[in-house]
Write a protein that holds these residues in place. Structure first.
Motif, short mmCIF file in Angstrom:
data_model
loop_
_atom_site.label_atom_id
_atom_site.label_comp_id
_atom_site.label_asym_id
_atom_site.label_seq_id
_atom_site.Cartn_x
_atom_site.Cartn_y
_atom_site.Cartn_z
N GLU B 56 0.85 -1.19 0.00
CA GLU B 56 0.00 0.00 0.00
C GLU B 56 0.89 1.24 0.00
OE1 GLU B 56 -1.21 2.63 1.47
OE2 GLU B 56 -3.36 2.44 1.82
N ASP B 59 -1.06 5.55 2.29
CA ASP B 59 -1.07 5.99 3.69
C ASP B 59 0.20 5.50 4.40
OD1 ASP B 59 -1.48 6.49 6.34
OD2 ASP B 59 -3.37 5.39 6.49
N THR B 61 1.01 5.35 7.39
CA THR B 61 0.82 4.59 8.63
C THR B 61 0.77 3.08 8.34
OG1 THR B 61 -1.62 4.68 8.57
CG2 THR B 61 -0.48 6.47 9.72
N ALA B 62 0.32 2.70 7.14
CA ALA B 62 0.27 1.26 6.81
C ALA B 62 1.68 0.69 6.81
CB ALA B 62 -0.40 1.04 5.45
N THR C 48 -3.35 -4.96 -2.56
CA THR C 48 -2.44 -5.15 -1.42
C THR C 48 -3.15 -5.73 -0.19
OG1 THR C 48 -2.78 -2.89 -0.62
CG2 THR C 48 -0.95 -3.22 -2.14
N GLU C 82 -1.84 1.74 13.70
CA GLU C 82 -2.40 3.07 13.46
C GLU C 82 -3.36 3.07 12.27
OE1 GLU C 82 0.53 6.44 13.46
OE2 GLU C 82 1.97 4.77 13.53
N HIS C 83 -3.09 2.16 11.30
CA HIS C 83 -3.81 2.15 10.02
C HIS C 83 -5.02 1.22 10.13
CE1 HIS C 83 -4.12 2.21 5.57
NE2 HIS C 83 -4.41 0.93 5.68
N MET C 91 -5.30 -3.58 8.34
CA MET C 91 -3.85 -3.68 8.45
C MET C 91 -3.37 -5.14 8.37
SD MET C 91 -1.28 -1.77 8.40
CE MET C 91 0.20 -2.68 7.94
N HIS C 94 -2.81 -6.25 4.75
CA HIS C 94 -1.58 -5.81 4.08
C HIS C 94 -0.39 -6.66 4.53
CE1 HIS C 94 -3.74 -2.51 2.39
NE2 HIS C 94 -3.91 -1.88 3.53
#
Lengths: 144, 144, 144
Positions: B56, B59, B61-62, C48, C82-83, C91, C94
């Motif tokens: 990703e 973003d 944060t990912a 992703t 965070e994501h 998250m 991913h």
């Protein structure tokens, strides 16, 4: 430029239990015989209970630590495992294969795989019992 | 149909510690210069203590969460590690590389990598100290 | 030898939640239509939050155990994530993708993918909600 050429060959690796078995030289020999100078070498393992990795090939302790890590990451005898017809190392072997690789793809230039100084190609055997493992090497590229 | 063509180039990425470094634009530029319209782009990292991922890219944060996850999945200073000549991030870096990828292979159509909207290609650095990392890009396919 | 040929096609897989979805037959059909006899089949997923794996395709319990393992390896709701804009499976999806594969590369010989007896190609969906997933198949090689 000459028309690209394709060369296919098989490697058989006889394993004697869990561990890493280097196949870099065998792949290099196939590449030499192909006379391909520029292109791609693809190495593919035809099993789901062993896999391929590219790993540090100088210090054997690095591979031993890797093997110990995988024994901890994917432990045997998990209470939720249903698939264990072939023993307690059966299901972990499939999971360890998915977490690593069925194929490795390596660029070829000047007739050589463009591995870094410390990179070797290894069969990663996940079963305890001896096996005969089939690996295919396919090289596509421009001959000299 | 024209005869397939092969184009090879190197990328050097200077890293400043553990983390993800996007290289999508650098690979796209090499593809543009190659004038190859249809084929395969192979990206290969020539080290065993950093790796490649497709992740990703919108973003940040990912990617931070991913990095934190890997710090927990492969912790430093495991009592059973024997290979630690280069410090406590040495062995984890090899394991993290094996759990991710030495190469990424991406189809090319209409002169562009066929990445999805949110996919980016990243070097994943696993060492704390600054490094200069060598990546090879090999594109094989039909020119326009 | 004839000049290598390139054939590209897309597959769309409609998923209905986390799990593995076999696509081996769809890839084999594309290969048949390409009339390529010797070369490489590359399968690439353009997302992703789902990925590709090559896995045991005979016993469905093996895939169920794999899915349960991944639920434990990459748990939802980690306090440091965070994501999570898209929910608690965002998250982890991913991370699970990075731990498996965006592409699988399989040699082709005699007009067939050289998969082993028990190997199948699967889309591994990591999101709970139904999705339409785009996969590209690119075959490069020599026609008959």
């Amino acid at each position: 430029m000459a028309s690209p050429k394709i060369c296919t060959e098989s490697i058989t690796v006889t394993t004697s239990g869990k561990g890493t078995y280097e196949i870099t030289d065998q792949v290099s020999n196939i590449l030499s015989h192909s006379r391909i100078r520029t292109g791609l070498a693809t190495i593919f393992v035809r099993h789901t209970s062993c896999s391929l990795i590219i790993m540090e090939n100088a210090d054997p302790t690095a591979r031993r630590d890797l093997e110990k890590f995988f024994d901890r990451l994917v432990p045997e005898n998990q209470s939720y495992f249903e698939h264990n017809d072939e023993g307690s190392d059966d299901m972990p072997s499939h999971i360890r294969s998915v977490l690593t690789h069925s194929s490795e793809v390596i660029p070829v230039a000047d007739g050589r795989m463009q591995l870094g100084t410390w990179q070797g190609v290894f069969l990663f055997e996940h079963r305890r019992v001896a096996h005969s493992r089939k690996i295919m090497v396919l090289i596509i590229g421009d001959p000299e």
